[in-house]
Scaffold this motif. Structure first.
Motif, mmCIF file in Angstrom:
data_model
loop_
_atom_site.group_PDB
_atom_site.id
_atom_site.type_symbol
_atom_site.label_atom_id
_atom_site.label_comp_id
_atom_site.label_asym_id
_atom_site.label_seq_id
_atom_site.Cartn_x
_atom_site.Cartn_y
_atom_site.Cartn_z
ATOM 1 N N ILE A 192 -40.709 24.897 -14.967
ATOM 2 C CA ILE A 192 -41.633 26.028 -14.958
ATOM 3 C C ILE A 192 -43.056 25.489 -15.008
ATOM 4 N N PRO A 193 -43.767 25.419 -13.869
ATOM 5 C CA PRO A 193 -45.146 24.902 -13.876
ATOM 6 C C PRO A 193 -46.059 25.778 -14.725
ATOM 7 N N LEU A 194 -46.877 25.138 -15.561
ATOM 8 C CA LEU A 194 -47.807 25.870 -16.421
ATOM 9 C C LEU A 194 -49.254 25.488 -16.159
ATOM 10 N N ALA A 195 -49.488 24.311 -15.628
ATOM 11 C CA ALA A 195 -50.857 23.854 -15.358
ATOM 12 C C ALA A 195 -50.838 22.881 -14.191
ATOM 13 N N GLY A 196 -51.874 22.941 -13.346
ATOM 14 C CA GLY A 196 -51.982 22.034 -12.220
ATOM 15 C C GLY A 196 -51.069 22.417 -11.075
ATOM 16 N N ASP A 197 -51.017 21.555 -10.075
ATOM 17 C CA ASP A 197 -50.216 21.785 -8.873
ATOM 18 C C ASP A 197 -50.024 20.440 -8.180
ATOM 19 N N ASP A 198 -48.770 19.995 -8.036
ATOM 20 C CA ASP A 198 -48.556 18.679 -7.424
ATOM 21 C C ASP A 198 -48.170 18.768 -5.952
ATOM 22 N N ARG A 199 -48.371 19.928 -5.324
ATOM 23 C CA ARG A 199 -48.009 20.058 -3.917
ATOM 24 C C ARG A 199 -48.929 19.263 -2.989
ATOM 25 N N ALA A 200 -50.098 18.864 -3.470
ATOM 26 C CA ALA A 200 -50.989 18.038 -2.653
ATOM 27 C C ALA A 200 -50.356 16.687 -2.328
ATOM 28 N N GLY A 201 -49.412 16.249 -3.149
ATOM 29 C CA GLY A 201 -48.760 14.971 -2.908
ATOM 30 C C GLY A 201 -47.378 15.096 -2.326
ATOM 31 N N GLU A 202 -47.045 16.246 -1.752
ATOM 32 C CA GLU A 202 -45.710 16.469 -1.214
ATOM 33 C C GLU A 202 -45.663 16.127 0.263
ATOM 34 N N PHE A 203 -44.612 15.412 0.687
ATOM 35 C CA PHE A 203 -44.392 15.070 2.086
ATOM 36 C C PHE A 203 -43.076 15.700 2.543
ATOM 37 N N GLY A 204 -43.105 16.696 3.386
ATOM 38 C CA GLY A 204 -41.920 17.125 4.115
ATOM 39 C C GLY A 204 -40.808 17.769 3.329
ATOM 40 N N VAL A 205 -39.726 18.083 4.046
ATOM 41 C CA VAL A 205 -38.648 18.916 3.520
ATOM 42 C C VAL A 205 -37.828 18.218 2.444
ATOM 43 N N PHE A 206 -37.591 16.921 2.553
ATOM 44 C CA PHE A 206 -36.757 16.210 1.596
ATOM 45 C C PHE A 206 -37.554 15.218 0.758
ATOM 46 N N ASP A 207 -38.798 15.531 0.515
ATOM 47 C CA ASP A 207 -39.593 14.706 -0.390
ATOM 48 C C ASP A 207 -39.288 15.148 -1.817
ATOM 49 N N VAL A 208 -38.135 14.724 -2.334
ATOM 50 C CA VAL A 208 -37.632 15.256 -3.597
ATOM 51 C C VAL A 208 -38.082 14.473 -4.821
ATOM 52 N N SER A 209 -39.142 13.677 -4.678
ATOM 53 C CA SER A 209 -39.602 12.921 -5.846
ATOM 54 C C SER A 209 -40.657 13.687 -6.642
ATOM 55 N N ARG A 210 -41.067 14.881 -6.205
ATOM 56 C CA ARG A 210 -42.115 15.609 -6.914
ATOM 57 C C ARG A 210 -41.546 16.307 -8.138
ATOM 58 N N ALA A 211 -42.209 16.124 -9.277
ATOM 59 C CA ALA A 211 -41.814 16.745 -10.544
ATOM 60 C C ALA A 211 -40.366 16.403 -10.884
ATOM 61 N N PRO A 212 -39.816 16.961 -11.962
ATOM 62 C CA PRO A 212 -38.417 16.655 -12.245
ATOM 63 C C PRO A 212 -37.490 17.543 -11.438
ATOM 64 N N VAL A 213 -36.531 16.948 -10.787
ATOM 65 C CA VAL A 213 -35.455 17.707 -10.163
ATOM 66 C C VAL A 213 -34.393 17.931 -11.221
ATOM 67 N N THR A 214 -33.928 19.147 -11.355
ATOM 68 C CA THR A 214 -33.112 19.479 -12.527
ATOM 69 C C THR A 214 -31.745 20.011 -12.124
ATOM 70 N N GLY A 215 -31.109 19.362 -11.179
ATOM 71 C CA GLY A 215 -29.750 19.699 -10.788
ATOM 72 C C GLY A 215 -29.022 18.442 -10.387
ATOM 73 N N GLY A 216 -27.755 18.581 -9.987
ATOM 74 C CA GLY A 216 -27.002 17.443 -9.500
ATOM 75 C C GLY A 216 -25.942 16.972 -10.456
ATOM 76 N N LEU A 217 -25.369 15.830 -10.162
ATOM 77 C CA LEU A 217 -24.316 15.233 -10.980
ATOM 78 C C LEU A 217 -24.734 13.865 -11.470
ATOM 79 N N ARG A 218 -24.409 13.567 -12.715
ATOM 80 C CA ARG A 218 -24.666 12.245 -13.283
ATOM 81 C C ARG A 218 -23.398 11.734 -13.928
ATOM 82 N N PHE A 219 -22.993 10.526 -13.545
ATOM 83 C CA PHE A 219 -21.780 9.895 -14.068
ATOM 84 C C PHE A 219 -22.200 8.832 -15.069
ATOM 85 N N ARG A 220 -21.545 8.843 -16.250
ATOM 86 C CA ARG A 220 -21.883 7.898 -17.317
ATOM 87 C C ARG A 220 -20.604 7.177 -17.758
ATOM 88 N N PHE A 221 -20.685 5.854 -17.841
ATOM 89 C CA PHE A 221 -19.503 5.036 -18.124
ATOM 90 C C PHE A 221 -19.671 4.266 -19.427
#
Length: 221
Positions: A192-221
């Motif tokens: 939930i963004p509360l301050a600022g905007d990091d879209r100025a550093g976004e590249f394209g449709v799959f530039d998924v490094s911006r901010a935290p991505v909060t889905g997916g699967l993580r395997f721990r051994f």
């Protein structure tokens, strides 16, 4: 029809998930990433990658992020993102878990024909979360999660250069279960963004490094 159709977005999990990364019983984590999208007759874009890390002390883990693919539909727009991560996880008592981590990445990309392929952005992301796990049935448990994040970046060597910064809250739940001897987690957490905007550093449709991505699967051994 100029409608984007996401054919697959599987195992998405980076740069830093809003969840404890390593349990007391685990020493290694792996988060695979794969995605492909189609935009009508304009072509496809895709991403593949992985986050992986290992505990280096009883409370600290060290990891690495690597991803690559196409930023744009059709020809061109290749990118490569890589960088290290550092995290710490602690039990605070009463079943509450505290997790904090930082990730630094460098993105090499072919943003435009004129600029060519090269280092185009550096980014730093940090976050801290609190969670508590409640058993549901068998190995399945549900962990409500809250926290905060901050992200900043600098674009380099392209026609439109700039800085970006953003801070906000994290809130959601983390599903945890056992699968083939591994601890698996599936966070369903909103940023939930509360301050600022990091879209100025976004590249394209799959530039998924911006901010935290909060889905997916993580395997721990």
């Amino acid at each position: 029809m100029r409608t984007a159709l996401a054919l697959a977005l599987l195992l998405l999990s980076f740069p830093a998930l809003a969840q404890p990364v390593l349990l007391d019983s685990s020493g290694t984590y792996v988060s695979p990433l794969a995605g492909v999208a189609v935009l009508g007759s304009q072509g496809t874009a895709f991403v593949v990658g992985v986050d992986a890390g290992r505990r280096i002390t009883p409370a600290v883990d060290l990891g690495m992020h690597l991803s690559a693919g196409d930023l744009t539909y059709g020809a061109g727009g290749a990118f490569l993102t890589l960088g290290p991560s550092l995290g710490t996880t602690h039990q605070l008592g009463g079943g509450v878990e505290f997790d904090a981590r930082v990730l630094g990445t460098a993105t090499f990309a072919d943003v435009s024909v004129a600029d060519g392929f090269g280092l185009r952005r550096i980014r730093g992301t940090g976050q801290a979360t609190l969670s508590r796990s409640f058993p549901i049935v068998g190995s399945l448990s549900l962990a409500p999660t809250v926290g905060a994040y901050a992200s900043a970046c600098q674009t380099l060597g392209i026609t439109t250069t700039g800085r970006c910064a953003e801070a906000g809250a994290l809130a959601g739940v983390d599903l945890r279960f056992r699968l083939f001897g591994a601890d698996v987690s599936l966070p369903l957490v909103l940023s939930i963004p509360l301050a600022g905007d990091d879209r100025a550093g976004e590249f394209g449709v799959f530039d998924v490094s911006r901010a935290p991505v909060t889905g997916g699967l993580r395997f721990r051994f």
